[in-house]
Design an enzyme around this catalytic site. Sequence first.
Site, PDB file in Angstrom:
ATOM      1  N   GLU A   1      35.907  22.560 -22.613  1.00 52.00           N
ATOM      2  CA  GLU A   1      35.767  22.641 -21.155  1.00 52.00           C
ATOM      3  C   GLU A   1      37.088  22.348 -20.449  1.00 52.00           C
ATOM      4  OE1 GLU A   1      31.931  21.296 -20.078  1.00 52.00           O
ATOM      5  OE2 GLU A   1      32.357  21.201 -17.940  1.00 52.00           O
TER       6      GLU A   1
ATOM      7  N   GLU B   1      38.962  25.405 -20.613  1.00 50.87           N
ATOM      8  CA  GLU B   1      38.355  26.404 -19.720  1.00 50.87           C
ATOM      9  C   GLU B   1      38.778  26.148 -18.280  1.00 50.87           C
ATOM     10  OE1 GLU B   1      34.086  26.316 -19.624  1.00 50.87           O
ATOM     11  OE2 GLU B   1      33.967  28.084 -18.329  1.00 50.87           O
TER      12      GLU B   1
ATOM     13  N   CYS C   1      26.559  20.516 -18.949  1.00 49.69           N
ATOM     14  CA  CYS C   1      25.919  19.828 -20.076  1.00 49.69           C
ATOM     15  C   CYS C   1      24.561  19.239 -19.723  1.00 49.69           C
ATOM     16  CB  CYS C   1      26.828  18.749 -20.639  1.00 49.69           C
ATOM     17  SG  CYS C   1      27.613  17.784 -19.384  1.00 49.69           S
TER      18      CYS C   1
ATOM     19  N   SER D   1      30.503  26.100 -16.013  1.00 48.41           N
ATOM     20  CA  SER D   1      31.296  26.223 -17.221  1.00 48.41           C
ATOM     21  C   SER D   1      30.467  26.996 -18.241  1.00 48.41           C
ATOM     22  CB  SER D   1      31.633  24.838 -17.766  1.00 48.41           C
ATOM     23  OG  SER D   1      31.913  24.907 -19.144  1.00 48.41           O
TER      24      SER D   1
ATOM     25  N   LYS E   1      16.262  18.543 -22.344  1.00 48.09           N
ATOM     26  CA  LYS E   1      16.907  19.015 -23.583  1.00 48.09           C
ATOM     27  C   LYS E   1      15.901  19.685 -24.516  1.00 48.09           C
ATOM     28  CE  LYS E   1      21.280  17.323 -23.277  1.00 48.09           C
ATOM     29  NZ  LYS E   1      22.148  18.445 -23.008  1.00 48.09           N
TER      30      LYS E   1
ATOM     31  N   GLU F   1      15.958  23.077 -23.334  1.00 46.97           N
ATOM     32  CA  GLU F   1      17.257  23.673 -23.655  1.00 46.97           C
ATOM     33  C   GLU F   1      17.286  24.136 -25.105  1.00 46.97           C
ATOM     34  OE1 GLU F   1      20.649  21.072 -23.960  1.00 46.97           O
ATOM     35  OE2 GLU F   1      21.880  22.451 -22.784  1.00 46.97           O
TER      36      GLU F   1
ATOM     37  N   GLU G   1      18.433  32.141 -26.138  1.00 47.10           N
ATOM     38  CA  GLU G   1      19.793  32.472 -26.583  1.00 47.10           C
ATOM     39  C   GLU G   1      20.402  31.405 -27.485  1.00 47.10           C
ATOM     40  OE1 GLU G   1      18.781  31.980 -23.514  1.00 47.10           O
ATOM     41  OE2 GLU G   1      20.070  30.596 -22.436  1.00 47.10           O
TER      42      GLU G   1
ATOM     43  N   CYS H   1      22.994  10.404 -17.474  1.00 47.68           N
ATOM     44  CA  CYS H   1      22.045  10.497 -18.592  1.00 47.68           C
ATOM     45  C   CYS H   1      21.381   9.163 -18.934  1.00 47.68           C
ATOM     46  CB  CYS H   1      22.735  11.027 -19.841  1.00 47.68           C
ATOM     47  SG  CYS H   1      23.549  12.591 -19.530  1.00 47.68           S
TER      48      CYS H   1
END
Lengths: 190, 388, 594
Positions: free
Chosen positions: C281, C284, C308, C328, C367, C370, C375, C524
Amino acid sequence: MTINLCFQIVVVNSITINKYICERINNKNFIMVQSENLIRNLVEKHGNSRNSLLPILQGIVADENYLSESSMVEVAKALDISSAEVYGTASFYSFLYTKPMGKNIIRVCKTISCKMAGKQELVTAIEKLLKIKMGETTRNMQFSLIETNCLGWCHKGPVMLINDEIYTEVSPEKAVKILCEIDPQHLTNS
Amino acid sequence: MKNKGLKKVDIIFDCASCEPLEVIKKALSMKPDEIIDQIISSGLKGRGGAGFPTGLKWKLAKEEDNDIKYVICNADEGEPGTFKDREILDVVPSKVLVGMAICAYAIGAKEGFIYLRNEYNFLLKDLLPLIEKFNQNIQNLGLDFTIKMFSGSGAYICGEESALFESMEGKRGEPRNKPPYPTKAGYNGKPTIINNVETLVYCSMIIRIGVEPFKKLGTTDSRGSKVFSVSGDTAKAGIYELELGIGVDEFVKEFGNGDTKAVQVGGASGHCVPRKDFKNKIIGFEGIPTGGSMMVFNSSRSMYNVLKDYLEFFEEESCGQCTPCRVGTQQLLKGIKAVKHGEKPSSYLNQLLKLAETMKITSKCGLGQSVHNSFSSIVKNFREEIIY
Amino acid sequence: MSTINLIIDNKKVSVEKGQTILDAAKKVNVRIPTLCHHEDLCVAGNCRICVVEVEGHNTLSASCATPADEGMVIKTNTPKVRNARKDVVALLVSEHNTQCTTCYRSMNCELQELSAEYNIDNNRYLSVLKPDIEIDRSSWSIEKDDSKCVRCQRCVRTCAELQHVNALTVSGKGKDMKISTFMDLPLNEAVCTNCGQCVIHCPTGALTERRYYDKVWEAIGNDKKHVVMNTAPSVRVALGEMLGYPVGTRVTGKMVTAMKRLGVDSVLDTDFSADLTIIEEGHELLQRLKKVIVDKDESVKLPMITSCSPGWVKFIEHIFPDHLGHLSTCKSPQQMFGALTKTYYAEKKGIDPKDIVSVAIMPCAAKKFEARRPEMKDSGYRDIDAGLTTRELGHMIKQAGLDFTDLEDGTYDSIMGESTGAGVIFGATGGVMEAALRTAYEIVTGRDVPFDNLNVLPVRGMEGIREATIKIENCLPEWSFLEGVELKVAIANGLINARKIMDEVAAGKSPYHFIEVMACPGGCIGGGGQPIPTNEEIRKKRIEAIYAEDMDKTIRKSHENPEIIKIYKEFLKEPLGHISHKLLHTTYKKRNRY
């Protein structure tokens, strides 16, 4: 040649089916566009703040008899609130239906004074005439029959409200007459 | 407590005293404090059922330092057996508008609303043009106040003042925590006067005819007259304006059909007065208060069915947010059915009476708090009918 | 500031004007039981458990909702109050599914505690629990069981005030009143971000996470399967709360040992892939800055926003679907870890990836969703087979009969078990930003970030939105285009704040270059999968533990992690390279807003 003909028939049928599907989709789109226009007009009239929510929902019910999923989403968009908030508010109020209702909503008062005046006989007569049970809607979507709490005519029961019209001291015979006048085509036939 | 004889009065519906604009002019020639003092002096208490002193309410709202204030007419009449506000709005609506305008002038409000229950939509046909004209006329008289209509959508609880505000703000009609009270923070969080239809008419009449004609009626704690809606086992069902403080026995003498077993004073949230108590109960704030509903039951009626009807009403109309009301109403209804069908012993009724007491002292709003009234009065006075 | 003086249970107390009876009682250590009340949320006053006697009042008053008034005399525990509370609890029990033995929240349920305290069973009144209530298991993340709902509306208030998503609402009234979604659709069809804040604010088992530990037990018990577990940074500072430790205790060593004792084949650290995320990142961001500043490429979006937090990702997909270009393209550490487990790890360890079961232990409910995104199978297999919450791990440890406090400290396995301080601070709000700055600043200038001990204090804290500016000076030649640039960064935690930040971005008015967004208040460590209860004090202590863990690490910058250096050398080759793009980057999906 038979195969050719069959092929042509199949092709023609496909075209017909496609055309039918297009019409259905167009109709659905048309209904959605109508809804969007209605809501746009209601927002122009009442504003787009949270305070405008109830008048807007009432306006939709007055026109479409109930609040469809798509109309509630449109309202959510217009007021920039979540669709859950629209639904949560609408579901609180007994006049804001979230399931399809008939064009004429018959509300029979079920509070004690009207019960004492013969509400049950009235209900039975209506159920018999319309061939539905309390809480149901006729298949042609003309009538819905529901029970409601005190309508404010306790001295002249039994009382029923059909949309915004009030009918007092309604005997079973009177009820039949009233309903047949509202929808002569379908009722006198049955 | 002095038992009054039944006396019919004609303040509310006397149309000859209509002349709305004359009353407004008179009010505008007075100072706001004078108006409020008159209302206080009259002893008028809210006619919707709660009975809060109207003058004091107006005084509290006036004292709030805020540019934005509201006057709201509570026309969400939904108490079973009550139909007097409908009659008032049908026959003398301009008196209601005058009452609102006087209040607005007294407290400093520029906007007013009439919250009309949806079931009375048929009144809009005449009300809307009347209001439009009234708004224009009072602007011409120099009073900056506009009245609008707001329709309810079918919820009894929206007759509760804070639930009404929630409804007007586009939310579920769930009563708020109090304090703050409406005079401090009501509609849109602003100081708001919310008065019953009938209360506003009395306010306009007190300014019109003065305090004395009103004050000399009634008792010390229940000054004036009140409109009652009578229904049930009576040949004289209808609307009557009577002096407050009358004894239930006088009422039954006039309206009963000779076989009256019980009178429900105040609808489902009210008290059931059995025959043995007719002589020693009076209708008024110091006795048995009512918003107007008077239901007469003769000896053929099952009080179990009456109670069941009231509990079904509450179970359905409760907003559902607070535990004692949401669950308590279900428990009371299920409980009396269980006793009736022998699934629970009759002693279970005592537990239910205690539960009704708990609901009275722990419920968040008047709906849950009032269930105890009809429940305990019917169960205590007609216990056999509940059990057998 | 005016003071109000009142008396509670014969004790004198003074509070500020506007505070409630409940606030006053807390001040003199008088405990009044509550249920619908929660420190994070506005006052509701609907359960009526907290009622007290106020002298001169006919009815009891809800102490959470009644402002303290001068001269009030209050009694909190008279027979009248106790009997009323008993009745209220009994009423709640009568509309409740009281099968506590099979309930996930048993032993940590507020209704159960109240019933025990007031000695209430379900025989006092008749049951009014509606029959045939179906549990909503449509969502991958959250399970909704209406039979256990006490209708406190905490979840609705959480979703409205803390997150401003408003996926949950109250519908119907009276006996039909319940907590619903739009049209009472199953949760997976609602505009819900899966953040799970509703779950950690729910007092009972009505809202819980979808649980997958039974499947994990099966995999552990299957000799043919190689179970790999990775743990997020936030787990190690909160797990102890379920197993006998005070809030804010770091239990990293014991946690690792416990997981090995469960029978897990390899216990690895998500902090490793957190470090990896920083490398990817960070590069990026620098690439985007170059494209915008030097190439004037209008297709590249700034500010760049972290990706994230899967609750945040679903939020932006629903609410700002036209601005996904700001995210991102990096996957979250969890998903990077999963992809590498079944490729790099499998290769290095000589294990057939089809036999690997990768399990992630996360402080997060989102999560789980996720992990199931279609994908997320760049490895050729489902990258993460199961996401478990901190709570589920706690349960597994209890189920295994381990005496947690007695365990010795263990260390993570390798490979992919080493991490730096920068990786661990991901758990706190501002942590990703700080970790990214520690690396990016050094890449650009060759020097450490100009803060004592690498602690970038301006990005730390618990306020909803924080911002900082870092001037970039004396760059290395390669990065000369950044000379003098004042890098503006922002940090948002809680979706209500994410929305505020995004409103600015959508209007084209955002002054920032880089933004960190965490869906959950506190970051988190306050996630939807963390031990219950939660409040600001608890979140603060967990954050302190995170930064303490960071200070104790020998290596504190992601790019100095030797395993990271190794993975690039041997496998990924270069940041944002071909293999990185395949395994470590992802795409997003536009979803319906309303």
